[in-house]
Design an enzyme around this catalytic site. Structure first.
Site, PDB file in Angstrom:
ATOM      1  N   TYR A  48      14.617   4.080   2.404  1.00  0.00           N
ATOM      2  CA  TYR A  48      16.080   4.185   2.415  1.00  0.00           C
ATOM      3  C   TYR A  48      16.657   4.192   1.008  1.00  0.00           C
ATOM      4  O   TYR A  48      17.582   4.957   0.710  1.00  0.00           O
ATOM      5  CB  TYR A  48      16.696   3.049   3.241  1.00  0.00           C
ATOM      6  CG  TYR A  48      16.326   3.110   4.701  1.00  0.00           C
ATOM      7  CD1 TYR A  48      16.515   4.255   5.458  1.00  0.00           C
ATOM      8  CD2 TYR A  48      15.779   2.002   5.336  1.00  0.00           C
ATOM      9  CE1 TYR A  48      16.168   4.306   6.799  1.00  0.00           C
ATOM     10  CE2 TYR A  48      15.435   2.039   6.680  1.00  0.00           C
ATOM     11  CZ  TYR A  48      15.624   3.196   7.395  1.00  0.00           C
ATOM     12  OH  TYR A  48      15.282   3.253   8.721  1.00  0.00           O
ATOM     13  N   GLY A  82      11.425  11.337   9.350  1.00  0.00           N
ATOM     14  CA  GLY A  82      12.487  10.347   9.190  1.00  0.00           C
ATOM     15  C   GLY A  82      13.648  10.885   8.377  1.00  0.00           C
ATOM     16  O   GLY A  82      14.814  10.731   8.758  1.00  0.00           O
ATOM     17  N   GLY A  94       8.266  13.840   6.501  1.00  0.00           N
ATOM     18  CA  GLY A  94       9.621  14.369   6.528  1.00  0.00           C
ATOM     19  C   GLY A  94      10.399  14.167   7.810  1.00  0.00           C
ATOM     20  O   GLY A  94      11.581  14.509   7.866  1.00  0.00           O
ATOM     21  N   GLY A 140       5.704   9.881   6.501  1.00  0.00           N
ATOM     22  CA  GLY A 140       5.470  10.496   5.199  1.00  0.00           C
ATOM     23  C   GLY A 140       5.445  12.015   5.232  1.00  0.00           C
ATOM     24  O   GLY A 140       5.074  12.650   4.249  1.00  0.00           O
ATOM     25  N   TYR A 190      12.585   5.415  14.401  1.00  0.00           N
ATOM     26  CA  TYR A 190      11.163   5.104  14.467  1.00  0.00           C
ATOM     27  C   TYR A 190      10.364   6.398  14.474  1.00  0.00           C
ATOM     28  O   TYR A 190      10.689   7.330  15.212  1.00  0.00           O
ATOM     29  CB  TYR A 190      10.850   4.305  15.739  1.00  0.00           C
ATOM     30  CG  TYR A 190       9.373   4.057  15.938  1.00  0.00           C
ATOM     31  CD1 TYR A 190       8.695   3.132  15.155  1.00  0.00           C
ATOM     32  CD2 TYR A 190       8.648   4.758  16.894  1.00  0.00           C
ATOM     33  CE1 TYR A 190       7.330   2.915  15.331  1.00  0.00           C
ATOM     34  CE2 TYR A 190       7.291   4.540  17.077  1.00  0.00           C
ATOM     35  CZ  TYR A 190       6.636   3.625  16.288  1.00  0.00           C
ATOM     36  OH  TYR A 190       5.293   3.410  16.447  1.00  0.00           O
ATOM     37  N   GLU A 207       7.673  -3.822  14.937  1.00  0.00           N
ATOM     38  CA  GLU A 207       8.569  -4.814  14.331  1.00  0.00           C
ATOM     39  C   GLU A 207       8.257  -6.243  14.777  1.00  0.00           C
ATOM     40  O   GLU A 207       8.982  -7.158  14.436  1.00  0.00           O
ATOM     41  CB  GLU A 207      10.032  -4.461  14.639  1.00  0.00           C
ATOM     42  CG  GLU A 207      10.485  -3.227  13.896  1.00  0.00           C
ATOM     43  CD  GLU A 207      11.994  -3.129  13.769  1.00  0.00           C
ATOM     44  OE1 GLU A 207      12.721  -3.568  14.679  1.00  0.00           O
ATOM     45  OE2 GLU A 207      12.440  -2.609  12.736  1.00  0.00           O
TER      46      GLU A 207
END
Length: 164
Positions: free
Chosen positions: A138, A104, A102, A100, A93, A33
């Site tokens: 999101y 998260g 799954g 990509g 994180y 970030e």
């Protein structure tokens, strides 16, 4: 470009012995970030927030067969105008090479299950404006952006002034 690779994943609650791994993930997250210059958390302070006498922060860790690959930190939240209780997602994180696949979404689903089991109705969070992959992720899951609100904070000197 980092190549994603298939992996075995387990999502579980963060426990006290995970503190060094969570701190390491926080350092990676701050670098991602572009906020390493403000990262001040220590293992002791995180431990106090999660496991001390007045603990209020909870967390999940995502693991592959050998090591942690991601984390999420969250705590109770109340939206006064809507009268809704929820969880505030402070961090989520996933290491780049595991995105990509799954992890998260699995963590968000577990956080939603935790919230729902407590009678909560929402999950709130912030995303940096430039992080378009996160925004798309999101939105794909149904998150709604409130463009009218801006994040302010009292910290450091301003906080000490108010508290005096």
């Amino acid at each position: 470009m980092i190549q994603a690779r298939p992996f075995f994943m387990r999502i579980r609650n963060i426990v006290e012995t995970d503190m060094p791994a969570v701190i390491e993930l926080l350092h990676e997250f701050a670098a991602f970030e572009k906020l390493s210059h403000i990262l001040e958390v220590t293992e002791k302070r995180l431990h106090q927030a999660m496991f001390g006498d007045a603990a209020f922060v909870e967390g999940l860790i995502a693991e592959d067969e050998t090591a942690p690959v991601g984390h999420a930190l969250f705590y109770p939240h109340f939206a006064s105008f809507r009268g809704q209780r929820g969880l505030y997602l402070e961090d989520i994180y996933i290491k780049p090479e595991y995105r990509g696949q799954g992890a998260g979404e699995a963590m968000l689903r577990e956080i939603a299950r935790i919230a729902a089991s407590r009678g909560y109705e929402r999950i709130d969070f912030q995303v940096l404006e430039w992080n378009t992959p996160a925004v798309k992720f999101y939105k794909k899951l149904g998150a709604v952006r409130d463009i009218d609100e801006r994040h302010f904070k009292f910290t450091d000197t301003a906080f000490r002034f108010l508290a005096s």
